[in-house]
Design an enzyme around this catalytic site. Sequence first.
Site, PDB file in Angstrom:
ATOM      1  N   LYS A   3      -4.173   3.379   2.472  1.00 55.17           N
ATOM      2  CA  LYS A   3      -5.238   2.514   1.947  1.00 55.17           C
ATOM      3  C   LYS A   3      -6.494   3.430   1.558  1.00 55.17           C
ATOM      4  CE  LYS A   3      -4.116  -1.221   4.684  1.00 55.17           C
ATOM      5  NZ  LYS A   3      -4.438  -2.088   6.105  1.00 55.17           N
ATOM      6  N   ILE A  13     -10.449  -8.720   2.031  1.00 53.97           N
ATOM      7  CA  ILE A  13     -11.725  -8.538   1.319  1.00 53.97           C
ATOM      8  C   ILE A  13     -11.646  -7.900   0.016  1.00 53.97           C
ATOM      9  CG2 ILE A  13     -13.639  -6.670   1.551  1.00 53.97           C
ATOM     10  CD1 ILE A  13     -12.923  -6.341   4.469  1.00 53.97           C
ATOM     11  N   GLU A  15      -4.873  -5.604  -4.894  1.00 55.85           N
ATOM     12  CA  GLU A  15      -6.028  -6.059  -3.986  1.00 55.85           C
ATOM     13  C   GLU A  15      -5.402  -6.218  -2.628  1.00 55.85           C
ATOM     14  OE1 GLU A  15      -9.254  -6.033  -2.922  1.00 55.85           O
ATOM     15  OE2 GLU A  15      -9.850  -6.768  -4.980  1.00 55.85           O
ATOM     16  N   VAL A  44      -5.180  -3.369   0.191  1.00 59.78           N
ATOM     17  CA  VAL A  44      -6.379  -2.442   0.863  1.00 59.78           C
ATOM     18  C   VAL A  44      -7.278  -3.559   1.532  1.00 59.78           C
ATOM     19  CG1 VAL A  44      -8.335  -0.897   0.908  1.00 59.78           C
ATOM     20  CG2 VAL A  44      -6.035  -0.599  -0.570  1.00 59.78           C
ATOM     21  N   GLU A  55       3.155  -2.871  13.891  1.00 56.98           N
ATOM     22  CA  GLU A  55       4.372  -2.744  12.960  1.00 56.98           C
ATOM     23  C   GLU A  55       5.536  -2.441  13.640  1.00 56.98           C
ATOM     24  OE1 GLU A  55       4.272  -2.924   9.411  1.00 56.98           O
ATOM     25  OE2 GLU A  55       2.333  -3.004   8.897  1.00 56.98           O
ATOM     26  N   GLY A  59      -6.878  -6.211   3.190  1.00 63.38           N
ATOM     27  CA  GLY A  59      -6.516  -7.695   3.579  1.00 63.38           C
ATOM     28  C   GLY A  59      -7.473  -8.634   2.457  1.00 63.38           C
ATOM     29  N   LYS A 108       0.876  -1.280   0.035  1.00 68.96           N
ATOM     30  CA  LYS A 108      -0.015   0.054   0.219  1.00 68.96           C
ATOM     31  C   LYS A 108       1.099   1.121  -0.046  1.00 68.96           C
ATOM     32  CE  LYS A 108      -0.713  -2.417   3.042  1.00 68.96           C
ATOM     33  NZ  LYS A 108      -0.832  -3.539   4.317  1.00 68.96           N
TER      34      LYS A 108
END
Lengths: 429, 429
Positions: free
Chosen positions: A208, A139, A132, A135, A193, A137, A108
């Site tokens: 995102k 979904i 895909e 953003v 993180e 994960g 991202k």
Amino acid sequence: MSVAPLRLGLAGLGTVGIGVVRIMQTEAELIAARAGRPVVITAVSARDPSKNRDADLSGYAWESDPVALAQRDDIDVFVEVMGGHEGAAKAATEAALAAGKHVVTANKALLAHSGQSLAETAEANGLALRFEAAVAGGIPVIKALTEGLAGNRIKRVMGVMNGSCNYILTRMQAANLSYEAVFEEARALGYLEADPNLDVGGIDAGHKLSLLASIAFGTRVAFDQVELEGIGNVSIDDIRLAEDMGYRIKLLGVAQMTGRGLEQRMTPCLVPADSPLGQLQGGTNMVVLEGDSVGQIVLRGPGAGMGPTASAVMGDVIDIARGFRLPTFGIPAAQLVTCQSARAATPAPYYLRMTLLDKPGALAKIATCLGEAGVSIDQMRQYGHPDGQAQVLIVTHKATPDDLTNALSRFTTTGVLVGKPVAIRVEEV
Amino acid sequence: MSVAPLRLGLAGLGTVGIGVVRIMQTEAELIAARAGRPVVITAVSARDPSKNRDADLSGYAWESDPVALAQRDDIDVFVEVMGGHEGAAKAATEAALAAGKHVVTANKALLAHSGQSLAETAEANGLALRFEAAVAGGIPVIKALTEGLAGNRIKRVMGVMNGSCNYILTRMQAANLSYEAVFEEARALGYLEADPNLDVGGIDAGHKLSLLASIAFGTRVAFDQVELEGIGNVSIDDIRLAEDMGYRIKLLGVAQMTGRGLEQRMTPCLVPADSPLGQLQGGTNMVVLEGDSVGQIVLRGPGAGMGPTASAVMGDVIDIARGFRLPTFGIPAAQLVTCQSARAATPAPYYLRMTLLDKPGALAKIATCLGEAGVSIDQMRQYGHPDGQAQVLIVTHKATPDDLTNALSRFTTTGVLVGKPVAIRVEEV
């Protein structure tokens, strides 16, 4: 099956990379049936070849340099799951596009900072650049927005897109703990993180949101225009008092086109406790897409983790194997417009919490300030304090951010305010 | 833009057809940008050319016969929004495929009954046959399942896919009304099909489930294998008592592959009140997709209506304009397997409500029957009645349908049962 296989070069063998390897090894036949051709991993790259990764990588060529991987003659798709928006990930992605390889990335940060130039290169070379996994994960929200809802003018995109922040906020509420206590818990559990500000500062979620906004509104990615506020100032007091008034506090991303430009916010907001967003617990993500024809579509699912992220990567890979080609952001990158930024221009109700000196007329003074600024009151509660002060909660009717700022500055002249008031936007969902 | 336009022939000018016309007329430029080429309506058909449809149709050629429309030389895509699984809709769809036209349809009944042969014809001719609008209205669920989650082995698909039934059930609960009263309300409001059994009998939702099951599990559509039970026997008593125990009653579709075959059910079920499915109010639809890698994805949105259904049609049209081609059910129709049907083979908890003669030992006799059948009790409540009878509620632990049937037949031998017990499956969501 006689069709030539689609050959992947996999850069990055962390959690997500190994997740991709696992799917490819266990479901090769299913994927070939769905893709219409075999899909194979040809070569991989990672920093340390000797590390135990709990996966059999012996069938793949090894490159220590992801740029070299990207340029190999025996790959068709460069799958970038290394992370980092500069350095190796960027250089290798650029090298892959220059070498005529499609790219699937979970990165991202890279897209938020360099999406425009990467998309232009990909489209000039007739290549797919897909993200895909970057953003929300697992979904399939990029697909829903670029394809499923392509017949809609998008009105608004919203989302809870950082599972760590939602975990912290819901855990604070459930256990009645301070932000600091739950932050340390989350860090100890490995939920954050290495630089936790990427999570709790809203930066990761802001990346995102900027990608979704570009697709939704046909604008160039403008991460630097996202109004960013993390969750570090959300107090357990506000979580409890908001709950009393029927709300939950979420780190909520909102993008919408206004008459004054594109509004992009990633900030703590109140949402109704009984709304799908309000009910979202723990690390789960949710994205809300609003279109002029379709109305409101809500997508909910895991926002991170090995399986969900690898699932998203594989969806992109299979689309490429099927021959699907569309511009990275839904329309050609050259047609994306640079949009003026409208910082929170849209009026909204606001939640206000403040401490007042408990003396006659104090509340009247605050109410007067609000009235003079054109802000009217929807709900108000006063809680007595043993120390001679009063805690006051107000939910306003819709007000512009300018009017609210005006009211807050008037408060300081009343002489009844103790400390600084808290003001949090209430998003109507 | 110099690319040739994609030309649509639109069969059916009811609510959905006019919705498509409106999008095409107001958003032509946006759609061309997204599709990479202009998309135009060339010709339309409907029964009555003189009817006022509140739309300017003067730019389109008119055919009174949809078969003639399907065969016109000046269309590339036949858009079928007429409805009905036999007669004109079927004949025209077959004619379109024979004439080399792609097909976009909103017709779940047609696909549920003739999907296999239509898909085979389309694939033999290299044509797209797409039906996003046929399942869950505006929710892009077919796309999520065939494309976004294509890297997953699907474990289970669930959904509330008939908005009228969910409206009736949630309205019964909210207003404490009988099924019969709310059914009449819904009919008066125009919420029900001309043949209301298509809605309340679960047939419409069963059609949708059978299509999702085919995609999810790579099996031939087998609507006749769906275990169907409508909502006509759901009583307000059960809704209230289930609520007391933390559940809501939904007309829930479930498809899953078991060791004994494919299980497809569209029946009233209890779901936890605080689950996304339990919280679904009114006419909104929800589909839950569970994959081995991604975990659980929940999609929520409007299941019917002009805008949402037209949005889904346009998503398919734009995919075709972009050149996307994939088999109708995700893998080639010739590879879909005929699967043995497993009728509710999966164990589940059950909700049981029964009236007992209020005499000593009555409840013990019932409990003994359950124990002898191998069914254990999770929750039990007894409510006294002024008329010398007792109402008893039981939620069992997981039991197989066979064991439950065995227990119920034992009840009849106890001599303490008044009338017939109610048994409703509790779906773990």
